[in-house]
Scaffold this motif. Sequence first.
Motif, PDB file in Angstrom:
ATOM      1  N   LEU A 188     -28.754  44.347   4.839  1.00 22.19           N
ATOM      2  CA  LEU A 188     -27.606  45.368   4.625  1.00 22.19           C
ATOM      3  C   LEU A 188     -26.253  44.826   4.694  1.00 22.19           C
ATOM      4  CD1 LEU A 188     -27.032  48.373   4.414  1.00 22.19           C
ATOM      5  CD2 LEU A 188     -26.913  48.593   6.857  1.00 22.19           C
ATOM      6  N   ILE A 189     -25.501  44.877   3.599  1.00 24.02           N
ATOM      7  CA  ILE A 189     -24.320  44.103   3.697  1.00 24.02           C
ATOM      8  C   ILE A 189     -23.012  45.289   3.597  1.00 24.02           C
ATOM      9  CG2 ILE A 189     -25.043  41.919   2.958  1.00 24.02           C
ATOM     10  CD1 ILE A 189     -23.851  42.580   0.204  1.00 24.02           C
ATOM     11  N   GLY A 190     -23.350  46.450   3.330  1.00 24.89           N
ATOM     12  CA  GLY A 190     -22.292  47.606   3.217  1.00 24.89           C
ATOM     13  C   GLY A 190     -22.880  48.890   2.992  1.00 24.89           C
ATOM     14  N   ILE A 191     -21.758  49.821   3.396  1.00 22.38           N
ATOM     15  CA  ILE A 191     -22.131  51.165   3.477  1.00 22.38           C
ATOM     16  C   ILE A 191     -21.147  51.996   2.315  1.00 22.38           C
ATOM     17  CG2 ILE A 191     -22.086  53.678   4.466  1.00 22.38           C
ATOM     18  CD1 ILE A 191     -24.370  51.829   5.370  1.00 22.38           C
ATOM     19  N   GLY A 192     -21.594  52.845   1.394  1.00 24.63           N
ATOM     20  CA  GLY A 192     -20.902  53.231   0.264  1.00 24.63           C
ATOM     21  C   GLY A 192     -19.769  54.375   1.035  1.00 24.63           C
ATOM     22  N   SER A 193     -18.503  54.055   0.387  1.00 24.13           N
ATOM     23  CA  SER A 193     -17.572  55.251   0.999  1.00 24.13           C
ATOM     24  C   SER A 193     -16.890  56.080  -0.076  1.00 24.13           C
ATOM     25  CB  SER A 193     -16.508  54.299   1.622  1.00 24.13           C
ATOM     26  OG  SER A 193     -15.414  55.112   2.330  1.00 24.13           O
ATOM     27  N   LEU A 194     -16.445  55.221  -1.139  1.00 22.63           N
ATOM     28  CA  LEU A 194     -15.734  56.015  -2.118  1.00 22.63           C
ATOM     29  C   LEU A 194     -15.983  55.426  -3.577  1.00 22.63           C
ATOM     30  CD1 LEU A 194     -12.327  55.077  -0.482  1.00 22.63           C
ATOM     31  CD2 LEU A 194     -13.228  57.317  -0.522  1.00 22.63           C
ATOM     32  N   VAL A 195     -15.527  56.288  -4.755  1.00 19.53           N
ATOM     33  CA  VAL A 195     -15.431  55.956  -5.968  1.00 19.53           C
ATOM     34  C   VAL A 195     -13.893  55.511  -6.216  1.00 19.53           C
ATOM     35  CG1 VAL A 195     -15.181  58.176  -6.895  1.00 19.53           C
ATOM     36  CG2 VAL A 195     -16.024  56.545  -8.333  1.00 19.53           C
ATOM     37  N   VAL A 196     -13.899  54.638  -6.991  1.00 19.55           N
ATOM     38  CA  VAL A 196     -12.359  54.078  -7.071  1.00 19.55           C
ATOM     39  C   VAL A 196     -11.980  53.990  -8.790  1.00 19.55           C
ATOM     40  CG1 VAL A 196     -12.141  52.936  -4.993  1.00 19.55           C
ATOM     41  CG2 VAL A 196     -13.148  51.699  -6.859  1.00 19.55           C
ATOM     42  N   ALA A 197     -11.098  54.363  -9.235  1.00 17.19           N
ATOM     43  CA  ALA A 197     -10.587  54.265 -10.725  1.00 17.19           C
ATOM     44  C   ALA A 197     -10.557  52.696 -11.079  1.00 17.19           C
ATOM     45  CB  ALA A 197      -9.175  54.723 -10.726  1.00 17.19           C
ATOM     46  N   ASP A 198     -10.246  51.781 -10.178  1.00 18.77           N
ATOM     47  CA  ASP A 198     -10.218  50.304 -10.562  1.00 18.77           C
ATOM     48  C   ASP A 198     -10.713  49.500  -9.540  1.00 18.77           C
ATOM     49  OD1 ASP A 198      -9.308  47.887 -11.606  1.00 18.77           O
ATOM     50  OD2 ASP A 198      -7.454  47.863 -11.087  1.00 18.77           O
ATOM     51  N   ALA A 199     -11.893  48.971  -9.880  1.00 20.46           N
ATOM     52  CA  ALA A 199     -12.715  48.031  -8.748  1.00 20.46           C
ATOM     53  C   ALA A 199     -12.351  46.812  -8.907  1.00 20.46           C
ATOM     54  CB  ALA A 199     -14.019  48.330  -8.884  1.00 20.46           C
ATOM     55  N   THR A 200     -11.866  46.212 -10.247  1.00 18.52           N
ATOM     56  CA  THR A 200     -11.887  44.785 -10.484  1.00 18.52           C
ATOM     57  C   THR A 200     -10.414  44.216 -10.141  1.00 18.52           C
ATOM     58  OG1 THR A 200     -10.826  45.235 -12.688  1.00 18.52           O
ATOM     59  CG2 THR A 200     -13.073  44.949 -12.628  1.00 18.52           C
ATOM     60  N   GLY A 201      -9.549  45.178 -10.225  1.00 23.06           N
ATOM     61  CA  GLY A 201      -8.066  44.562  -9.483  1.00 23.06           C
ATOM     62  C   GLY A 201      -7.381  43.621 -10.597  1.00 23.06           C
ATOM     63  N   GLY A 202      -7.792  43.528 -11.791  1.00 22.90           N
ATOM     64  CA  GLY A 202      -7.491  42.673 -12.774  1.00 22.90           C
ATOM     65  C   GLY A 202      -6.718  43.256 -13.945  1.00 22.90           C
ATOM     66  N   PHE A 203      -6.755  42.535 -14.937  1.00 25.63           N
ATOM     67  CA  PHE A 203      -5.974  43.038 -16.124  1.00 25.63           C
ATOM     68  C   PHE A 203      -6.642  43.954 -17.047  1.00 25.63           C
ATOM     69  CE2 PHE A 203      -8.147  39.176 -17.491  1.00 25.63           C
ATOM     70  CZ  PHE A 203      -9.103  39.326 -18.479  1.00 25.63           C
ATOM     71  N   ASN A 204      -8.205  44.062 -16.771  1.00 25.21           N
ATOM     72  CA  ASN A 204      -9.206  44.781 -17.303  1.00 25.21           C
ATOM     73  C   ASN A 204      -9.720  46.016 -16.360  1.00 25.21           C
ATOM     74  OD1 ASN A 204     -10.773  46.219 -19.356  1.00 25.21           O
ATOM     75  ND2 ASN A 204     -12.484  44.558 -19.156  1.00 25.21           N
ATOM     76  N   PRO A 205      -8.908  46.974 -15.784  1.00 29.97           N
ATOM     77  CA  PRO A 205      -9.386  47.922 -14.828  1.00 29.97           C
ATOM     78  C   PRO A 205     -10.881  48.563 -15.241  1.00 29.97           C
ATOM     79  CG  PRO A 205      -7.096  48.323 -15.324  1.00 29.97           C
ATOM     80  CD  PRO A 205      -7.427  47.434 -16.480  1.00 29.97           C
ATOM     81  N   ARG A 206     -11.704  48.721 -14.403  1.00 26.55           N
ATOM     82  CA  ARG A 206     -13.160  49.281 -14.365  1.00 26.55           C
ATOM     83  C   ARG A 206     -13.320  50.219 -13.216  1.00 26.55           C
ATOM     84  NH1 ARG A 206     -17.775  45.775 -16.358  1.00 26.55           N
ATOM     85  NH2 ARG A 206     -18.803  48.054 -16.463  1.00 26.55           N
ATOM     86  N   PRO A 207     -13.698  51.456 -13.357  1.00 29.09           N
ATOM     87  CA  PRO A 207     -14.041  52.269 -12.555  1.00 29.09           C
ATOM     88  C   PRO A 207     -15.381  51.734 -11.618  1.00 29.09           C
ATOM     89  CG  PRO A 207     -14.746  53.383 -14.377  1.00 29.09           C
ATOM     90  CD  PRO A 207     -13.862  52.093 -14.774  1.00 29.09           C
ATOM     91  N   GLY A 208     -15.358  52.038 -10.466  1.00 30.68           N
ATOM     92  CA  GLY A 208     -16.549  51.299  -9.565  1.00 30.68           C
ATOM     93  C   GLY A 208     -16.432  51.886  -8.267  1.00 30.68           C
ATOM     94  N   ASN A 209     -17.106  51.576  -7.336  1.00 33.97           N
ATOM     95  CA  ASN A 209     -17.287  51.854  -5.798  1.00 33.97           C
ATOM     96  C   ASN A 209     -16.683  51.042  -4.702  1.00 33.97           C
ATOM     97  OD1 ASN A 209     -20.019  53.016  -7.503  1.00 33.97           O
ATOM     98  ND2 ASN A 209     -18.826  54.713  -6.340  1.00 33.97           N
ATOM     99  N   LEU A 210     -16.311  51.595  -3.706  1.00 34.92           N
ATOM    100  CA  LEU A 210     -15.876  50.912  -2.626  1.00 34.92           C
ATOM    101  C   LEU A 210     -17.105  51.187  -1.760  1.00 34.92           C
ATOM    102  CD1 LEU A 210     -12.493  50.683  -0.909  1.00 34.92           C
ATOM    103  CD2 LEU A 210     -14.676  51.264   0.557  1.00 34.92           C
ATOM    104  N   TYR A 211     -17.480  49.748  -0.952  1.00 34.31           N
ATOM    105  CA  TYR A 211     -18.449  49.781   0.049  1.00 34.31           C
ATOM    106  C   TYR A 211     -17.715  49.158   1.381  1.00 34.31           C
ATOM    107  CZ  TYR A 211     -22.128  50.900  -3.166  1.00 34.31           C
ATOM    108  OH  TYR A 211     -22.873  51.743  -4.002  1.00 34.31           O
ATOM    109  N   LEU A 212     -17.820  49.782   2.602  1.00 33.81           N
ATOM    110  CA  LEU A 212     -17.490  49.188   3.876  1.00 33.81           C
ATOM    111  C   LEU A 212     -18.180  47.819   4.303  1.00 33.81           C
ATOM    112  CD1 LEU A 212     -17.041  52.456   5.925  1.00 33.81           C
ATOM    113  CD2 LEU A 212     -15.440  51.517   4.181  1.00 33.81           C
ATOM    114  N   PRO A 213     -17.820  46.664   4.359  1.00 38.97           N
ATOM    115  CA  PRO A 213     -18.254  45.610   4.751  1.00 38.97           C
ATOM    116  C   PRO A 213     -19.053  45.687   6.139  1.00 38.97           C
ATOM    117  CG  PRO A 213     -16.191  44.995   4.165  1.00 38.97           C
ATOM    118  CD  PRO A 213     -16.317  46.388   4.242  1.00 38.97           C
ATOM    119  N   ILE A 214     -20.191  45.347   6.239  1.00 35.82           N
ATOM    120  CA  ILE A 214     -21.123  45.358   7.480  1.00 35.82           C
ATOM    121  C   ILE A 214     -20.478  44.502   8.588  1.00 35.82           C
ATOM    122  CG2 ILE A 214     -22.714  43.540   7.090  1.00 35.82           C
ATOM    123  CD1 ILE A 214     -23.412  47.198   8.388  1.00 35.82           C
ATOM    124  N   ASN A 215     -19.663  43.587   8.254  1.00 42.72           N
ATOM    125  CA  ASN A 215     -19.111  42.785   9.198  1.00 42.72           C
ATOM    126  C   ASN A 215     -17.970  43.568  10.037  1.00 42.72           C
ATOM    127  OD1 ASN A 215     -21.105  40.837   8.285  1.00 42.72           O
ATOM    128  ND2 ASN A 215     -19.468  39.113   8.513  1.00 42.72           N
TER     129      ASN A 215
END
Length: 468
Positions: A214-241
């Motif tokens: 286990l490395i993460g727990i799901g939290s959100l859906v986000v409009a831009d997961a890539t943070g680059g010039f080509n935005p794509r929707p994705g999800n945010l997971y909380l890091p287990i650390n």
Amino acid sequence: MTPFSPAALSVESATMKQAISFTSPIASWRLHALILLLIALVACLPRVQAQSLEQTRRIMQSVVALQVSADPESPSSRSLGPQRIGTGVVIGENLILTVGYLLIEAEDIDVLDHQQRRLPASVAAYDPASGFGLVKTLVPLKLQAIRMGDSDGLKLPRRLLTLGQSEKELTELFLVSRKPYAGNWEYLVDAPLMTIPAVNNWSGAGLFDDEGALIGIGSLVVADATGGFNPRPGNLYLPINLLKPILEDLLANGRRSGPAQAWLGIHSQEHPEGGLQIQRLSPDGPAALAGLQRGDRILALDSTAITGLSDFYRRLWAKGPAGSRVELTLLRDGVSRTTAEHHRCAVTGDLVLGMARNAGAIGFVTDGCVRDLPGLRAVGLPAYCMGVTPNSPHRSGPGTIGFPVTIAGHPINSGDVVVADQDGVVIVPQTSLQRVIDRLPAIRQAEAQADQSVRDGARLPGFLSPGS
């Protein structure tokens, strides 16, 4: 792709050997070596597949569904709803990790496992700073805990697997970014796990690496997961650390140790012309009690301009724990004002303190000012303050009882002991109370001996010699 099988390989090998029967001995030796290597790899396939199936089985049995009921009249039900469904992952004996917002003001929790067993549970802990929540079943869970992996060691891009409640198979995702995320509800994650493609069963879902950890727990859906010039929707997971350093505290106390994190009780968004615009306020939150209103634009914190949500949160939390004093510069109806104007007024006067005495209060402590000094003396309730002012208090309330505060930079929690006399005020944290009580006899004895030495004619303290 056609899967390998030892039978198919043996036929192909025979054909290949026949085709090069007239080649050199060296070429024939190399071919035989290659064939033996392929046969060895094929022989290992059943063991690898069995290991992968075992990992999948462990993941599948560790992921459970959570059905949460909250009071319909509670503040969180207005945004999250009174009935909430999400996912949890078993990380210990009868212990389930999930996303914390599912548990806010929860009254009833049911856990449904992969065998469709329904088990009652309760909230074990909630940590607003990280976003994690813990659930403890009230009866034995009898499920194998999943191992926690290392979310800090993940490289980009990285193939990962996720599983949400009621799902029958794992979904492949790709980790594409660790960019910071700032939520409009006073929430910031510095290095979340941003994945694509977006999935719709993210709330509390488990995120796993290739080894089934286990490395993460799901939290959100986000409009831009890539943070680059080509935005794509994705999800945010909380890091287990983020969980590992605070897990012991959460299990022992239901919260991380130390003072609560500073909180204003606002939802805000970045304004195109600068600053943050308030969208919503918690009715009993510090911002509402200080007179802030929906639509106000926060321009500066302690006279320094705000550049965005992340900047605002980091500087706010750096000021100190819950109860710390900050000055906000606001724009309302085209007029700029500061919250410091509130602190130039008295906190209370004789009328309110008289009512507090009638309600059973035995003293009053503030790091602000009071007014109506003759009236305060007539009330007879001890009041400790920073000064006296003629300015009337602001009439913005009601206040909140049991809320952590900071007075003169010292955090104070409900249950702490306040000791005051003509010399001033001392706060004894509840966690230190027994230790202080145990030391009192020795301190009293030492003070009695010092008093006696003065009566006997001593001219210097015992720790000073005549020649010093």
